[in-house]
Write a protein that holds these residues in place. Structure first.
Motif, short mmCIF file in Angstrom:
data_model
loop_
_atom_site.label_atom_id
_atom_site.label_comp_id
_atom_site.label_asym_id
_atom_site.label_seq_id
_atom_site.Cartn_x
_atom_site.Cartn_y
_atom_site.Cartn_z
N ALA A 143 -25.13 76.44 9.78
CA ALA A 143 -24.72 75.69 10.97
C ALA A 143 -23.42 74.91 10.78
O ALA A 143 -22.93 74.29 11.71
CB ALA A 143 -25.85 74.74 11.38
N ASP A 159 -17.75 76.93 12.05
CA ASP A 159 -17.12 76.33 13.24
C ASP A 159 -17.74 76.90 14.52
O ASP A 159 -17.94 76.16 15.49
CB ASP A 159 -15.60 76.61 13.22
CG ASP A 159 -14.85 75.51 12.50
OD1 ASP A 159 -15.48 74.78 11.71
OD2 ASP A 159 -13.63 75.40 12.72
N THR A 180 -11.45 84.31 15.81
CA THR A 180 -11.73 82.97 16.30
C THR A 180 -11.07 81.97 15.35
O THR A 180 -11.09 82.18 14.12
CB THR A 180 -13.26 82.75 16.37
OG1 THR A 180 -13.83 83.85 17.08
CG2 THR A 180 -13.61 81.45 17.07
N TYR A 214 -15.53 92.78 2.20
CA TYR A 214 -15.97 92.19 3.48
C TYR A 214 -16.46 93.29 4.42
O TYR A 214 -17.53 93.19 5.01
CB TYR A 214 -14.80 91.42 4.09
CG TYR A 214 -15.14 90.64 5.36
CD1 TYR A 214 -15.87 89.46 5.31
CD2 TYR A 214 -14.68 91.07 6.60
CE1 TYR A 214 -16.15 88.73 6.46
CE2 TYR A 214 -14.96 90.35 7.76
CZ TYR A 214 -15.70 89.17 7.68
OH TYR A 214 -15.97 88.46 8.83
N PRO A 269 -17.63 88.16 16.89
CA PRO A 269 -17.08 87.11 17.77
C PRO A 269 -15.65 87.35 18.23
O PRO A 269 -15.18 86.65 19.13
CB PRO A 269 -17.16 85.86 16.89
CG PRO A 269 -17.17 86.36 15.49
CD PRO A 269 -17.77 87.74 15.49
N GLY A 270 -14.94 88.31 17.63
CA GLY A 270 -13.50 88.40 17.88
C GLY A 270 -12.81 87.40 16.97
O GLY A 270 -13.45 86.55 16.35
N THR A 291 -28.10 87.35 2.41
CA THR A 291 -28.62 86.06 2.92
C THR A 291 -29.20 86.20 4.34
O THR A 291 -30.33 85.77 4.58
CB THR A 291 -27.52 84.98 2.84
OG1 THR A 291 -27.08 84.90 1.49
CG2 THR A 291 -28.03 83.63 3.28
N PHE A 351 -24.29 87.29 12.82
CA PHE A 351 -22.84 87.38 12.95
C PHE A 351 -22.33 88.42 11.94
O PHE A 351 -22.53 88.28 10.74
CB PHE A 351 -22.18 86.03 12.67
CG PHE A 351 -22.24 85.08 13.83
CD1 PHE A 351 -23.44 84.56 14.27
CD2 PHE A 351 -21.09 84.70 14.49
CE1 PHE A 351 -23.50 83.68 15.34
CE2 PHE A 351 -21.13 83.83 15.57
CZ PHE A 351 -22.33 83.31 15.99
N LEU A 353 -18.58 85.12 4.64
CA LEU A 353 -17.64 84.82 3.55
C LEU A 353 -16.58 85.91 3.52
O LEU A 353 -16.91 87.09 3.34
CB LEU A 353 -18.41 84.75 2.22
CG LEU A 353 -17.57 84.55 0.96
CD1 LEU A 353 -16.76 83.25 1.01
CD2 LEU A 353 -18.48 84.54 -0.29
N HIS A 397 -23.81 83.01 8.77
CA HIS A 397 -23.17 83.12 7.47
C HIS A 397 -21.99 84.10 7.50
O HIS A 397 -22.08 85.16 8.10
CB HIS A 397 -24.16 83.66 6.42
CG HIS A 397 -25.38 82.83 6.30
ND1 HIS A 397 -25.40 81.65 5.60
CD2 HIS A 397 -26.63 83.01 6.78
CE1 HIS A 397 -26.62 81.14 5.66
NE2 HIS A 397 -27.38 81.94 6.38
N LYS A 431 -20.39 93.77 5.78
CA LYS A 431 -20.74 93.74 7.21
C LYS A 431 -21.38 95.08 7.62
O LYS A 431 -22.30 95.09 8.46
CB LYS A 431 -19.51 93.43 8.07
CG LYS A 431 -18.92 92.04 7.81
CD LYS A 431 -19.87 90.91 8.20
CE LYS A 431 -19.21 89.55 8.22
NZ LYS A 431 -20.12 88.45 8.55
N THR A 473 -11.02 79.55 13.10
CA THR A 473 -11.93 78.84 12.19
C THR A 473 -11.33 78.92 10.77
O THR A 473 -10.41 79.71 10.53
CB THR A 473 -13.33 79.51 12.15
OG1 THR A 473 -13.21 80.74 11.44
CG2 THR A 473 -13.90 79.75 13.54
#
Ligand code: NAP
Length: 249
Positions: A16, A19, A197, A162, A194-195, A121, A144, A91, A89, A166, A199
């Motif tokens: 949580a 961003d 973003t 990455y 999310p596109g 996770t 996500f 990274l 989560h 995913k 953060t």
């Protein structure tokens, strides 16, 4: 026994301190029918008065033992059906990890760390939460991920760890959805992109992103809540972007 006489449901946001998760939490606390539980390693954002009625759970890490203990705590204290879980989560980089431009930059240690955060996770949370999520109430679980996790959409390569983490998350989600079609029919799994973003995760990579394609967390959170409301529980996993459009697996 969960209370079915009230229209109140619980929403859980995990990871949580992301961003996007924070923006999501600020919107969920405004919903009269929702109770909010947030779980993170850093609860400082949640010390504001607006969250005083929420259950705020601090964790030291995301080891399976920790996850199991937190879920037992929720099971003992939560009285309402859970209608949504957001697993935020992610990274991409940290002090010692940079996404690989070339195969020669691939590192055993970085790969394991990224896989753990992005694929393992979230699925550990899903494993431990599933018994609590099964009920007569529809429950959407949003994991996500990212468009770069699409194998068929991969046209530019790079970001080996990455991307792979995913894609692995997507395969775990697909397999769980097949199992849930038989054994947990009220649960809908959504892999969410999310596109780009604004953060800390995307900060070092925003240079070539046109302003209109760099979203605020508030915008993405509001899009996501609408998508969650609109998406039916249909026994399938969905891979959706911020517009609610399907992404090829
Ligand atoms: N921002 C973008 O442009 C973008 C684009 C595509 C996809 N996404 C995805 O969207 C999600 C949210 O991203 P964001 O931009 O909001 O991220 P962010 O602000 O950087 O937040 C990072 C999140 O990842 C968790 N986390 C960090 N390191 C971890 C580790 N080693 N193990 C487990 N969890 C870890 C944090 O948990 P704590 O709360 O415990 O700190 C937090 O939830 C991620 O899955 C990301 O991959 C983001």
């Amino acid at each position: 026994m969960l209370s079915q006489t009230t229209s109140q449901t619980t929403k859980i946001i995990i990871g949580a301190n992301s961003d996007i998760a924070k923006a999501l939490a600020l919107q969920v606390v405004e919903e009269e029918q929702s109770q909010l539980i947030v779980i993170t390693r850093d609860i400082s954002f949640y010390q504001q008065a607006v969250f005083e009625k929420c259950q705020i759970i601090a964790v030291d890490d995301y080891q399976e033992r920790t996850i199991s203990l937190v879920v037992k705590d929720i099971e003992s204290n939560n009285q309402t059906a859970i209608s949504a879980v957001f697993l935020c989560h992610g990274l991409l980089h940290n002090a010692h990890i940079t996404p690989e431009k070339r195969l020669q930059e691939f590192s055993e240690q970085a790969f394991l760390e990224v896989m753990k955060a992005n694929a393992m996770t979230p699925i550990l949370w899903l494993k431990h939460l599933t018994p609590l999520l099964k009920s007569k109430v529809d429950c959407k679980v949003i994991i996500f991920t990212a468009r770069v996790g699409s194998i068929s959409d991969n046209e530019i390569g790079g970001w080996y760890s990455y991307r792979t983490s995913k894609a692995a998350a997507n395969m775990l989600i697909k397999s769980a959805a097949i199992e849930f079609k038989r054994s947990a029919k009220n649960i809908k799994l959504i892999s969410f992109h999310p596109g780009t973003t604004d953060t800390p995760l995307s900060k070092p990579f925003q240079k070539n992103v046109p302003a209109h394609k760099l979203f605020t967390s508030e915008f993405v959170a509001s899009q996501l809540l609408q998508i969650v409301n609109k998406t039916a529980v249909d026994g399938e996993a969905s891979f959706l972007d911020w517009q609610g459009k399907s992404i090829p697996w």
